[in-house]
Design an enzyme around this catalytic site. Sequence first.
Site, PDB file in Angstrom:
ATOM      1  N   LYS A 187      16.644  21.108 -11.354  1.00  0.00           N
ATOM      2  CA  LYS A 187      15.950  19.983 -11.534  1.00  0.00           C
ATOM      3  C   LYS A 187      16.831  19.014 -12.471  1.00  0.00           C
ATOM      4  CE  LYS A 187      11.742  19.133 -11.521  1.00  0.00           C
ATOM      5  NZ  LYS A 187      10.484  19.257 -11.857  1.00  0.00           N
ATOM      6  N   GLU A 241       9.815   7.790 -17.272  1.00  0.00           N
ATOM      7  CA  GLU A 241       8.631   8.480 -17.453  1.00  0.00           C
ATOM      8  C   GLU A 241       8.066   8.067 -18.991  1.00  0.00           C
ATOM      9  OE1 GLU A 241       8.004  12.554 -15.111  1.00  0.00           O
ATOM     10  OE2 GLU A 241       9.836  12.448 -16.098  1.00  0.00           O
ATOM     11  N   SER A 244      15.456  20.833 -16.742  1.00  0.00           N
ATOM     12  CA  SER A 244      14.159  21.779 -16.924  1.00  0.00           C
ATOM     13  C   SER A 244      14.718  22.980 -17.706  1.00  0.00           C
ATOM     14  CB  SER A 244      13.515  21.858 -15.572  1.00  0.00           C
ATOM     15  OG  SER A 244      12.684  23.159 -15.723  1.00  0.00           O
ATOM     16  N   HIS A 290       0.912  -1.093  -0.006  1.00  0.00           N
ATOM     17  CA  HIS A 290       0.019  -0.024  -0.009  1.00  0.00           C
ATOM     18  C   HIS A 290       0.814   1.242   0.000  1.00  0.00           C
ATOM     19  CE1 HIS A 290      -3.200  -2.685   1.245  1.00  0.00           C
ATOM     20  NE2 HIS A 290      -2.365  -3.352   1.994  1.00  0.00           N
TER      21      HIS A 290
END
Length: 460
Positions: free
Chosen positions: A285, A292, A279, A158
Amino acid sequence: MTQPKTWSDRFESALHPAIARFNASIGFDIELIEYDITGSIAHAKMLAHTGIISKEEAMQLVTGLEQIRIEYREGHFNPGIEAEDVHFAVERRLTELVGDVGKKLHTARSRNDQVGTDIRLYLRDQITEIRQQLREYQGVLLRHAEKHVETLIPGYTHLQRAQPLSLAHHLLAYFQMAQRDWERLGEIYKRTNISPLGSGALAGTTFPIDRHFTASELEFGGVYANSLDGVSDRDFAIEFLCASSLIMVHLSRLSEELILWASQEFGFITLKDNCSTGSSIMPQKKNPDIPELVRGKTGRVFGHLQALLTIMKGLPLAYNKDLQEDKEGIFDSVKTVQGSLEAMTILLREGLEFRTERLSTAVEEDFSNATDVADYLAAKGVPFREAYNLVGKVVKTSLAAGKLLKDLTLEEWQALHPAFAEDIYQAIAPRQVVAARNSYGGTGFEQVRNAIESAKTQLL
Ligand code: ARG
């Protein structure tokens, strides 16, 4: 440009240009050209072998076909929309090259058994390639596992801290998923590797062909027993898209974990510069674009599976033009799976580092050893459910006091239950918590070492 007339003299005019564009598949089925040529060469040889054409004629056909292969490889063969599809394109070019004998190639054959042959030959190669890629991906997972048997990582259910794990155990779970993918594709290969050639348009042919001859020339494992099934079966392609979907599911799950692990919140891995992106506006970043993208590409493969199932579900026997719609989904799935496997293998091999220090502190900071306290009491004769409730209370009071289990004094433990003794500290240390799960297939170090050895034999 005016369209040349493709069909027999029954037709008086050419197709409307927009309809010709709509009908054509050459824009994508050119991908099959080398398989089309290979299939045609086998067919030409069979025609000579059975005396349907002469040996000289077959030789001219084969030479012409090989010539087209060279032209294509050198970039000189770029058929346009007027060719309609790759089969016509090759046949036309052949007739230009070798003259009227080129028109004999299509004796005892239809584009229906031809396209079925091409797509099987193509998929056979792609399956072999993907299985090879799966082996490389498994090899990289295994090398990480060998290095990280004793590296601990929090285990979750979970997405809540559950029990600590050996990092190797975690990685080997992905190894086993890939093992099933590899085995599954091996099964599908067998059903892909059946020759429909010689099924004709749907009913077989009046010529004395030899289907076993072409099958053996093309190294098929067998021939379709029924000509209607031969030209209209795409089960193997559906199975391939299904296996591809599962490969993507597995890669996508790993991607999701890598994305989480690379976040500041988890901090379990660092992405190296060769596999991460920045970025355009936030200079601090470093983004996990590769996992992804793998996660994002998964949907298109599911979509192609759904599309082909839908194409097939209402088709009366035998060939219907709907079947032309099988190709783009298959090609795109092949590219997506191959590209994703390649990227993930590179990412794992050279694009990330496990932050082992951060991982070992992470497993010290939680209550993921609570089950072990209950197991400790149960081993001393306290009924497990009673022990479980007691530990729940301990966790609650420790949380309130801002303490972890390891911070409780022996007096505090013994006030909770007289069965606690000095060895409780050893029992709840994360390393011991992991080592103790020595049941077969568990995360105990001994089990994980055995699992690594048997994974090695799976790769042989
Ligand atoms: N381009 C067609 C396809 O991809 C080839 C077979 C066409 N056969 C036919 N009878 N129209 O399915």
